[in-house]
Design a protein around this motif. Structure first.
Motif, short mmCIF file in Angstrom:
data_model
loop_
_atom_site.label_atom_id
_atom_site.label_comp_id
_atom_site.label_asym_id
_atom_site.label_seq_id
_atom_site.Cartn_x
_atom_site.Cartn_y
_atom_site.Cartn_z
N MET A 176 0.84 -1.19 0.00
CA MET A 176 0.00 0.00 0.00
C MET A 176 0.89 1.26 0.00
O MET A 176 1.88 1.30 0.71
CB MET A 176 -0.89 -0.01 1.25
N THR A 177 0.54 2.25 -0.80
CA THR A 177 1.32 3.49 -0.79
C THR A 177 0.59 4.55 0.05
O THR A 177 -0.62 4.50 0.21
CB THR A 177 1.55 4.05 -2.21
N ASP A 178 1.35 5.45 0.55
CA ASP A 178 0.79 6.49 1.41
C ASP A 178 1.57 7.76 1.12
O ASP A 178 2.75 7.85 1.42
CB ASP A 178 0.98 6.08 2.88
N ASN A 179 0.91 8.73 0.51
CA ASN A 179 1.62 9.96 0.17
C ASN A 179 1.41 11.05 1.21
O ASN A 179 1.78 12.19 1.00
CB ASN A 179 1.15 10.47 -1.20
N ARG A 180 0.79 10.68 2.33
CA ARG A 180 0.52 11.71 3.32
C ARG A 180 1.80 12.15 4.01
O ARG A 180 2.71 11.34 4.24
CB ARG A 180 -0.47 11.18 4.36
N ARG A 181 1.83 13.41 4.33
CA ARG A 181 3.00 13.96 5.03
C ARG A 181 2.72 14.00 6.52
O ARG A 181 1.68 14.52 6.95
CB ARG A 181 3.33 15.36 4.50
N ILE A 182 3.65 13.45 7.25
CA ILE A 182 3.47 13.35 8.71
C ILE A 182 4.49 14.25 9.39
O ILE A 182 5.67 14.25 9.02
CB ILE A 182 3.68 11.89 9.17
N LEU A 183 4.02 14.99 10.36
CA LEU A 183 4.92 15.82 11.16
C LEU A 183 4.97 15.24 12.57
O LEU A 183 3.95 15.13 13.23
CB LEU A 183 4.42 17.27 11.21
N LEU A 184 6.16 14.83 12.99
CA LEU A 184 6.33 14.30 14.34
C LEU A 184 6.97 15.38 15.21
O LEU A 184 8.12 15.78 14.97
CB LEU A 184 7.21 13.04 14.31
N LEU A 185 6.22 15.86 16.18
CA LEU A 185 6.73 16.88 17.09
C LEU A 185 7.15 16.17 18.38
O LEU A 185 6.30 15.67 19.13
CB LEU A 185 5.64 17.92 17.38
N LEU B 225 4.74 4.82 14.05
CA LEU B 225 5.05 5.17 12.66
C LEU B 225 5.51 3.95 11.86
O LEU B 225 5.33 3.92 10.64
CB LEU B 225 6.13 6.26 12.63
N SER B 226 6.08 2.96 12.55
CA SER B 226 6.54 1.77 11.82
C SER B 226 5.36 0.99 11.24
O SER B 226 5.53 0.13 10.38
CB SER B 226 7.42 0.88 12.71
N GLY B 227 4.15 1.29 11.72
CA GLY B 227 2.95 0.64 11.18
C GLY B 227 2.44 1.30 9.90
O GLY B 227 1.55 0.78 9.23
N PHE B 228 2.99 2.46 9.56
CA PHE B 228 2.59 3.16 8.34
C PHE B 228 3.32 2.56 7.14
O PHE B 228 4.42 2.05 7.28
CB PHE B 228 2.95 4.65 8.43
N PRO B 229 2.75 2.68 5.95
CA PRO B 229 3.48 2.22 4.77
C PRO B 229 4.79 3.00 4.62
O PRO B 229 4.86 4.17 5.02
CB PRO B 229 2.53 2.56 3.61
N GLU B 230 5.81 2.36 4.06
CA GLU B 230 7.13 3.01 3.95
C GLU B 230 7.10 4.30 3.14
O GLU B 230 7.95 5.17 3.28
CB GLU B 230 8.15 2.04 3.34
N SER B 231 6.10 4.41 2.27
CA SER B 231 6.03 5.59 1.39
C SER B 231 5.60 6.87 2.13
O SER B 231 5.73 7.97 1.59
CB SER B 231 5.06 5.32 0.24
N ALA B 232 5.10 6.72 3.35
CA ALA B 232 4.68 7.92 4.11
C ALA B 232 5.92 8.74 4.46
O ALA B 232 6.92 8.18 4.91
CB ALA B 232 3.95 7.49 5.38
N SER B 233 5.85 10.04 4.23
CA SER B 233 7.04 10.85 4.55
C SER B 233 6.90 11.46 5.93
O SER B 233 5.82 11.96 6.31
CB SER B 233 7.25 11.93 3.48
N VAL B 234 7.97 11.38 6.69
CA VAL B 234 7.93 11.86 8.08
C VAL B 234 8.97 12.96 8.28
O VAL B 234 10.14 12.79 7.96
CB VAL B 234 8.21 10.71 9.08
N GLU B 235 8.49 14.08 8.80
CA GLU B 235 9.38 15.17 9.16
C GLU B 235 9.34 15.25 10.68
O GLU B 235 8.27 15.12 11.27
CB GLU B 235 8.83 16.46 8.56
N ARG B 236 10.50 15.45 11.32
CA ARG B 236 10.52 15.48 12.78
C ARG B 236 11.11 16.79 13.29
O ARG B 236 12.11 17.26 12.77
CB ARG B 236 11.33 14.31 13.29
#
Ligand code: FMN
Length: 238
Positions: free
Chosen positions: A1-10, A29-40
């Motif tokens: 599954m792909t996930d293009n959502r952008r995630i912000l981890l504060l 976050l490890s449960g999200f598809p690898e394609s999800a982008s994470v900014e911290r």
């Protein structure tokens, strides 16, 4: 599954990388598809000065804060994200000071308060930007006590007022110190596996079932077991 959502981890723990809560957030976050982008963003490494209460952001500077620090950059990160995860330890039944400073400095995102009636909208302050209403908020927190249910009541009330009841997702985790002590390996792994499953559930449905939330709020060990495995840790701090 792909996930293009952008995630912000504060990350709102002063322990930054060594944060117990961050372990939970990473498992989630490890449960999200690898394609999800994470900014911290590590809030305790970010230059966030306290709100001065001048209301310039509601007046002459229209939606912008006059303080020249990292908040302009941090709010830009909020605006470009789809999912905002706030990860922080419970401090005296609430959020740590830097997280509160960050939230206070979110005032420029809101329209001036002009007698708006408290209702079920995401915030009782009208948001400046309609797109902010589409964002999904997740609050991940760990605490030191065995009962998350009781410890989190004041914070939950504050979040209900701030974000709107049912408008955000919570993962409240008891017995946070179990992430820093050597034992219990098996229970900890099982717990983090449940958190990962919660991440997968959230990434698919953008919410967690009551059953999942209850499971996460359950302590890994009984009060007596918890005391036994953490006693040495507390003594080592002397
Ligand atoms: C100043 C301070 C206040 C705390 N207040 C509470 C509290 O009210 N209830 C609780 O259960 N734990 C409390 N704790 C324990 C932390 O919430 C717990 O150690 C947490 O797992 C730390 O997470 P972190 O490693 O992500 O910073 C407090 C800790 C500190 C340092």
């Amino acid at each position: 599954m792909t996930d293009n959502r952008r995630i912000l981890l504060l990350n709102g723990s002063p322990k930054t990388e060594r944060s117990n809560t961050l372990r939970v957030a990473k498992a989630f976050l490890s449960g999200f598809p690898e394609s999800a982008s994470v900014e911290r963003i590590d809030l305790y490494r970010s230059d966030i000065q306290p709100c001065r209460g001048c209301f310039s952001c509601w007046g002459s500077s229209a939606g912008h804060c006059v303080i020249p620090d990292d908040m302009e950059k941090n709010l830009a990160a909020v605006r470009r994200s789809d999912i905002i995860i706030l990860s922080f330890p419970l401090y005296f039944f609430g959020m740590p000071s830097q997280v509160k400073a960050f939230l206070d400095r979110c005032l420029p995102l809101m329209q001036p308060y002009q007698g708006n009636v408290l209702d079920s909208r995401p915030s009782f302050h009208t948001l400046r930007d309609e797109s902010l209403k589409e964002k999904h908020f997740v609050v991940i927190s760990s605490c030191g006590f065995v009962s998350a249910e009781e410890q989190y009541q004041p914070l939950k009330k504050q979040l209900d007022l701030l974000l709107g009841c049912e408008k955000y997702t919570t993962l409240f985790c008891p017995e946070g110190e179990l992430f820093v002590v050597p034992q219990p390996v098996r229970q900890r792994e099982r717990y983090l596996e449940d958190i990962k499953k919660a991440g997968a559930e959230f990434s698919e449905h953008l919410l967690l079932t009551e059953q999942t939330k209850k499971k996460i709020a359950m302590p890994m060990l009984s009060p007596r077991g918890f005391e036994a495995v953490t006693a040495e840790h507390w003594l080592s701090l002397h």
